[in-house]
Design a protein around this motif. Sequence first.
Motif, PDB file in Angstrom:
ATOM      1  N   LEU A   1       5.442  -2.208 -11.614  1.00  0.00           N
ATOM      2  CA  LEU A   1       3.938  -2.947 -10.916  1.00  0.00           C
ATOM      3  C   LEU A   1       2.343  -2.753 -10.590  1.00  0.00           C
ATOM      4  N   TYR A   2       2.142  -3.419 -11.057  1.00  0.00           N
ATOM      5  CA  TYR A   2       0.624  -3.158 -10.960  1.00  0.00           C
ATOM      6  C   TYR A   2      -0.507  -2.295  -9.901  1.00  0.00           C
ATOM      7  N   GLU A   3      -0.862  -1.258 -10.360  1.00  0.00           N
ATOM      8  CA  GLU A   3      -1.462  -0.403  -9.543  1.00  0.00           C
ATOM      9  C   GLU A   3      -3.362  -0.600  -9.472  1.00  0.00           C
ATOM     10  N   VAL A   4      -3.587  -1.715  -8.361  1.00  0.00           N
ATOM     11  CA  VAL A   4      -4.777  -1.898  -8.892  1.00  0.00           C
ATOM     12  C   VAL A   4      -6.214  -1.888  -8.373  1.00  0.00           C
ATOM     13  N   LEU A   5      -6.153  -0.262  -6.955  1.00  0.00           N
ATOM     14  CA  LEU A   5      -6.785  -0.250  -6.038  1.00  0.00           C
ATOM     15  C   LEU A   5      -6.817   1.287  -6.154  1.00  0.00           C
ATOM     16  N   ASP A   6      -7.667   1.457  -5.892  1.00  0.00           N
ATOM     17  CA  ASP A   6      -7.216   3.205  -4.737  1.00  0.00           C
ATOM     18  C   ASP A   6      -8.386   2.488  -3.864  1.00  0.00           C
ATOM     19  N   LEU A   7      -7.517   2.867  -2.188  1.00  0.00           N
ATOM     20  CA  LEU A   7      -8.233   2.937  -1.264  1.00  0.00           C
ATOM     21  C   LEU A   7      -8.925   4.223  -0.961  1.00  0.00           C
ATOM     22  N   GLY A   8      -9.404   5.071  -1.332  1.00  0.00           N
ATOM     23  CA  GLY A   8      -9.654   6.268  -0.996  1.00  0.00           C
ATOM     24  C   GLY A   8      -8.886   6.602   0.776  1.00  0.00           C
ATOM     25  N   ILE A   9      -8.174   6.755   1.183  1.00  0.00           N
ATOM     26  CA  ILE A   9      -7.825   6.644   1.681  1.00  0.00           C
ATOM     27  C   ILE A   9      -6.362   7.859   2.070  1.00  0.00           C
ATOM     28  N   GLY A  10      -6.248   9.229   2.139  1.00  0.00           N
ATOM     29  CA  GLY A  10      -4.779   9.411   2.222  1.00  0.00           C
ATOM     30  C   GLY A  10      -5.008  10.487   1.389  1.00  0.00           C
ATOM     31  N   LYS A  11      -6.601  10.814   0.862  1.00  0.00           N
ATOM     32  CA  LYS A  11      -6.372  11.663  -0.180  1.00  0.00           C
ATOM     33  C   LYS A  11      -6.080  13.648  -0.351  1.00  0.00           C
ATOM     34  N   CYS A  12      -5.031  13.285  -0.674  1.00  0.00           N
ATOM     35  CA  CYS A  12      -4.458  14.805  -0.042  1.00  0.00           C
ATOM     36  C   CYS A  12      -4.264  15.725  -2.378  1.00  0.00           C
ATOM     37  N   ARG A  13      -3.779  16.630  -2.684  1.00  0.00           N
ATOM     38  CA  ARG A  13      -3.356  16.746  -3.519  1.00  0.00           C
ATOM     39  C   ARG A  13      -1.112  17.447  -3.646  1.00  0.00           C
ATOM     40  N   MET A  14      -1.282  16.793  -4.862  1.00  0.00           N
ATOM     41  CA  MET A  14       0.660  17.603  -5.351  1.00  0.00           C
ATOM     42  C   MET A  14       0.099  18.736  -5.462  1.00  0.00           C
ATOM     43  N   CYS A  15       0.785  20.129  -5.275  1.00  0.00           N
ATOM     44  CA  CYS A  15       0.734  21.251  -6.014  1.00  0.00           C
ATOM     45  C   CYS A  15       2.101  21.678  -6.157  1.00  0.00           C
TER      46      CYS A  15
ATOM     47  N   VAL B   1       0.843  -1.110  -0.154  1.00  0.00           N
ATOM     48  CA  VAL B   1       0.261  -0.229   0.312  1.00  0.00           C
ATOM     49  C   VAL B   1       1.187   1.091   0.526  1.00  0.00           C
ATOM     50  N   SER B   2       1.239   2.449  -0.974  1.00  0.00           N
ATOM     51  CA  SER B   2       1.868   3.139  -1.267  1.00  0.00           C
ATOM     52  C   SER B   2       0.473   4.284  -1.752  1.00  0.00           C
ATOM     53  N   GLY B   3       1.455   5.738  -1.310  1.00  0.00           N
ATOM     54  CA  GLY B   3       0.385   6.821  -1.879  1.00  0.00           C
ATOM     55  C   GLY B   3       0.612   6.198  -3.745  1.00  0.00           C
ATOM     56  N   TYR B   4       0.047   7.638  -4.171  1.00  0.00           N
ATOM     57  CA  TYR B   4       0.125   7.778  -5.707  1.00  0.00           C
ATOM     58  C   TYR B   4       1.675   8.848  -6.016  1.00  0.00           C
ATOM     59  N   ASP B   5       1.530   9.638  -4.732  1.00  0.00           N
ATOM     60  CA  ASP B   5       3.045  10.686  -5.010  1.00  0.00           C
ATOM     61  C   ASP B   5       3.760   9.882  -4.935  1.00  0.00           C
ATOM     62  N   THR B   6       4.066   8.770  -4.257  1.00  0.00           N
ATOM     63  CA  THR B   6       5.458   7.387  -4.030  1.00  0.00           C
ATOM     64  C   THR B   6       5.421   7.207  -5.297  1.00  0.00           C
ATOM     65  N   ILE B   7       4.331   6.384  -5.971  1.00  0.00           N
ATOM     66  CA  ILE B   7       4.048   5.357  -7.055  1.00  0.00           C
ATOM     67  C   ILE B   7       4.504   6.038  -8.423  1.00  0.00           C
TER      68      ILE B   7
ATOM     69  N   GLN C   1      -3.733  15.176  -7.783  1.00  0.00           N
ATOM     70  CA  GLN C   1      -4.971  13.952  -6.809  1.00  0.00           C
ATOM     71  C   GLN C   1      -4.326  13.211  -6.017  1.00  0.00           C
ATOM     72  N   LEU C   2      -4.276  12.790  -4.904  1.00  0.00           N
ATOM     73  CA  LEU C   2      -3.577  11.746  -4.780  1.00  0.00           C
ATOM     74  C   LEU C   2      -4.717  11.535  -3.499  1.00  0.00           C
ATOM     75  N   SER C   3      -4.514  10.036  -3.558  1.00  0.00           N
ATOM     76  CA  SER C   3      -4.733   9.100  -2.013  1.00  0.00           C
ATOM     77  C   SER C   3      -4.075   8.078  -2.442  1.00  0.00           C
ATOM     78  N   ALA C   4      -4.002   6.463  -1.373  1.00  0.00           N
ATOM     79  CA  ALA C   4      -3.198   5.357  -1.658  1.00  0.00           C
ATOM     80  C   ALA C   4      -4.063   4.639  -1.964  1.00  0.00           C
ATOM     81  N   ARG C   5      -2.990   3.776  -3.024  1.00  0.00           N
ATOM     82  CA  ARG C   5      -2.901   2.326  -4.243  1.00  0.00           C
ATOM     83  C   ARG C   5      -2.072   1.545  -2.846  1.00  0.00           C
ATOM     84  N   VAL C   6      -2.805   0.466  -4.125  1.00  0.00           N
ATOM     85  CA  VAL C   6      -2.582  -1.016  -3.501  1.00  0.00           C
ATOM     86  C   VAL C   6      -1.832  -1.346  -4.672  1.00  0.00           C
ATOM     87  N   VAL C   7      -0.828  -1.478  -4.651  1.00  0.00           N
ATOM     88  CA  VAL C   7       0.450  -1.970  -5.874  1.00  0.00           C
ATOM     89  C   VAL C   7       0.896  -3.955  -5.405  1.00  0.00           C
ATOM     90  N   VAL C   8       1.557  -4.104  -6.349  1.00  0.00           N
ATOM     91  CA  VAL C   8       0.902  -5.240  -6.487  1.00  0.00           C
ATOM     92  C   VAL C   8       2.060  -6.061  -7.704  1.00  0.00           C
TER      93      VAL C   8
END
Length: 212
Positions: free
Chosen positions: A84-98, A71-77, A181-188
């Motif tokens: 890797l495969y990004e498979v799911l947006d967990l909808g938590i850790g929502k924020c923005r890169m600005c 589980v990784s922030g979209y910023d980091t991904i 926009q950013l949020s936490a994602r599941v990567v595989v």
Amino acid sequence: MRYLTIALTKGRLADQTLDLFEKAGISVSCMREKDTRKLIFTNEEQKIRFFLAKGPDVPTYVEYGAADLGVSGYDTILEEGRKLYEVLDLGIGKCRMCVCGPESARELLAHNAPIRVATKYPNIAKDYFYNRRRQTAEIIKLSGSIELAPIVGLSDVIADIVETGTTLKENGLGVLEEICQLSARVVVNQVSMKMENERISRLIRALREVTA
Ligand code: PRP
């Protein structure tokens, strides 16, 4: 059955991520021990191992297959650009890169003038300024407290995460442009996805149900 290994991000995201796993029926109580220096935790019944890593390291563990998923922030991904495969947006850790800075820096953006940008995310900043804005930019990599840079004159603006906006406000800065926009994602891991498809798919389905 072999253990499925899951890498989670230490810090802000950790508690919320553990809550989601718990809701999805994956017991993570072993991870909640506060006073421990142990790095890896095993759920024997479900044959799952968890570990907590520093944010930018999670995609590395997953790409190399040391973790099957993470589980990784979209910023980091975006920043790490790992295979890797990004498979799911967990909808938590929502924020923005600005792009943020003092009001006076708006001019530099409006006129596409050469600009200095401090950031923890040089790849995201380069992509934004070189490819999307086509603006001459000097990207300066820092490790934290990025808001300091324009205040002390190291840079004109910063490219950074904004969640509540409090840090900017308290330092007399503001959002000038939104990058994404950013949020936490599941990567595989790509091989794990094939070899352990059934277990991983089941896990993702369970997580999707609790995030919906
Ligand atoms: C992040 C980010 C901002 C702040 C934004 O830093 O770099 O500084 O959070 O949050 P806010 O909009 O709610 O104020 P973090 O606390 O992760 O630490 P860092 O300064 O070491 O990067």
